[in-house]
Design an enzyme around this catalytic site. Structure first.
Site, PDB file in Angstrom:
ATOM      1  N   ASP A 177      -3.336   8.578   3.164  1.00 40.76           N
ATOM      2  CA  ASP A 177      -4.672   9.158   3.074  1.00 40.76           C
ATOM      3  C   ASP A 177      -5.465   8.690   4.301  1.00 40.76           C
ATOM      4  O   ASP A 177      -5.539   7.490   4.561  1.00 40.76           O
ATOM      5  CB  ASP A 177      -5.342   8.590   1.822  1.00 40.76           C
ATOM      6  CG  ASP A 177      -6.157   9.615   1.078  1.00 40.76           C
ATOM      7  OD1 ASP A 177      -6.259  10.760   1.555  1.00 40.76           O
ATOM      8  OD2 ASP A 177      -6.681   9.260   0.007  1.00 40.76           O
TER       9      ASP A 177
ATOM     10  N   GLU B 192      -8.920  18.485  -6.802  1.00 34.59           N
ATOM     11  CA  GLU B 192      -9.437  17.413  -7.662  1.00 34.59           C
ATOM     12  C   GLU B 192     -10.731  17.846  -8.360  1.00 34.59           C
ATOM     13  O   GLU B 192     -11.628  18.440  -7.739  1.00 34.59           O
ATOM     14  CB  GLU B 192      -9.706  16.152  -6.815  1.00 34.59           C
ATOM     15  CG  GLU B 192     -10.309  15.013  -7.636  1.00 34.59           C
ATOM     16  CD  GLU B 192     -10.261  13.653  -6.954  1.00 34.59           C
ATOM     17  OE1 GLU B 192      -9.741  13.563  -5.817  1.00 34.59           O
ATOM     18  OE2 GLU B 192     -10.762  12.686  -7.558  1.00 34.59           O
TER      19      GLU B 192
HETATM   20  O1  KIV Z   1      -7.041   8.267  -2.928  1.00 30.28           O
HETATM   21  C1  KIV Z   1      -6.554   8.823  -3.917  1.00 30.28           C
HETATM   22  O2  KIV Z   1      -6.104   8.147  -4.846  1.00 30.28           O
HETATM   23  C2  KIV Z   1      -6.565  10.274  -3.958  1.00 30.28           C
HETATM   24  C3  KIV Z   1      -6.178  11.030  -5.195  1.00 30.28           C
HETATM   25  C4  KIV Z   1      -5.894  12.443  -4.907  1.00 30.28           C
HETATM   26  C5  KIV Z   1      -5.183  10.485  -6.093  1.00 30.28           C
HETATM   27  O3  KIV Z   1      -6.903  10.863  -2.996  1.00 30.28           O
END
Ligand code: KIV
Length: 316
Positions: free
Chosen positions: A102, A199
């Site tokens: 991420d 989400e």
């Molecule tokens: O950071 C995270 O946990 C997310 C979710 C989509 C699970 O972005």
């Protein structure tokens, strides 16, 4: 490296069963075959290894790390260096699942060049196989695709937009908002996104988007109609300290299990019940005699059995 040295993507799981490495194209194939995609977050070696060995298809090193691991109030504070550090740990653990990093708040909100540069770090320095970015960032998705960085979009409730949204609220609650969200999802897919996290949106909106995209959708709080589902690992196993959101299903209460184990350990230490004699190393009789001055054999001080014990301790 010659072509013949390239991995086929196949491997052996710890139990000896063969597996095929999950890739971004493999996710699209799963959608075509209507095979649900299982995804979960992980942030460290031990849990990532368990998650991978349990057969989860996609492991996301989520910026939720900021909250569930580092104790921040929201996801905004986590840095690129912190995310890289945890992505490396996950990378070392995972063999089959797709490892997705991420991109944290601020790491792709400036220029396209900066966003691509930071994304490349996750691939190059941490071994991620794709990055995830939040929001409608069509130019950046296009630039990442051109730079050979597989990218997963994230629409709906995007936690990095916390201050703009005014809280963690379900998004796309009107017909117009759903139309806009569908257009955003199509734009990201056309720009080259390999999958889309949806989400905190009504299930009807997620179903409409899932039906019109060729790339897979992975839902969290978006109902059962997505091509896959993702949860935060700590929510799933009960390692959080606030009431869980409606969409969380808790499959274990590790918080209670850990608390109870640690309390028992503390009590045992306080009552001299740990360690037991069987959990202790011993000198040989000869060495004990020598220590008591009952034997003149100086070599006997060194207990061969005990020495071997020490040498064998190692790491489990
Ligand atoms: O950071 C995270 O946990 C997310 C979710 C989509 C699970 O972005």
């Amino acid at each position: 490296m010659s072509l013949t040295q390239f991995s086929t993507g196949a491997g052996l799981a710890p139990g000896g069963l063969p597996f095929t490495k999950v890739t971004v194209p493999a996710l699209a194939e799963m959608k075509r075959q209507a095979k649900p995609i299982s995804a979960l977050t992980a942030y460290d070696y031990a849990t990532a290894r368990l998650v991978d060995e349990a057969g989860i298809d996609l492991v996301l090193v989520g910026d939720s790390l900021a909250m569930v691991v580092l104790g921040h109030e929201n996801t905004l504070a986590v840095t690129v260096d912190e995310m890289l550090h945890h992505t490396r740990a996950v990378r070392r653990a995972v063999r089959r699942a797709l490892v997705v990093a991420d991109m944290p708040f601020g790491s792709y909100h400036g220029s396209i060049e900066e966003g691509v540069g930071n994304a490349v770090r996750f691939i190059k320095e941490a071994g991620a196989e794709a990055v995830k970015i939040e929001g409608l960032r069509v130019e950046l998705v296009r630039a990442l695709a051109e730079a050979e960085v597989p990218v997963i979009g994230h629409l709906g409730l995007t936690p990095q937009s916390l201050h703009r949204m005014g809280g963690y609220r379900v998004q796309a609650r009107t017909a117009d908002a759903v139309r806009q969200l569908r257009a955003d999802a199509r734009a990201l897919a056309a720009a080259g996104a390999g999958a889309m996290v949806l989400e905190g949106i009504p299930r009807e909106a997620a179903e409409a988007i899932t039906a019109e995209l060729e790339i897979p959708t992975i839902g969290i709080g978006a109902g059962p109609g997505c091509d896959g589902q993702i949860l935060v690992f700590h929510d799933l196993v009960g390692l959080t300290f606030a009431p869980a959101a409606k969409f969380v299903r808790r499959y274990a209460d590790l918080g209670a299990a850990i608390r109870s184990a640690v309390e028992h350990y503390r009590e045992d230490v306080e009552h001299h019940a740990f360690p037991a004699d069987t959990e202790s190393y011993h000198l040989s009789e000869a060495a004990q005699k020598n220590l008591r001055g009952e034997s003149g054999d100086a070599d006997a001080v060194v207990n061969r059995d005990a020495l071997e014990d020490w040498e064998e301790i190692g790491q489990a």
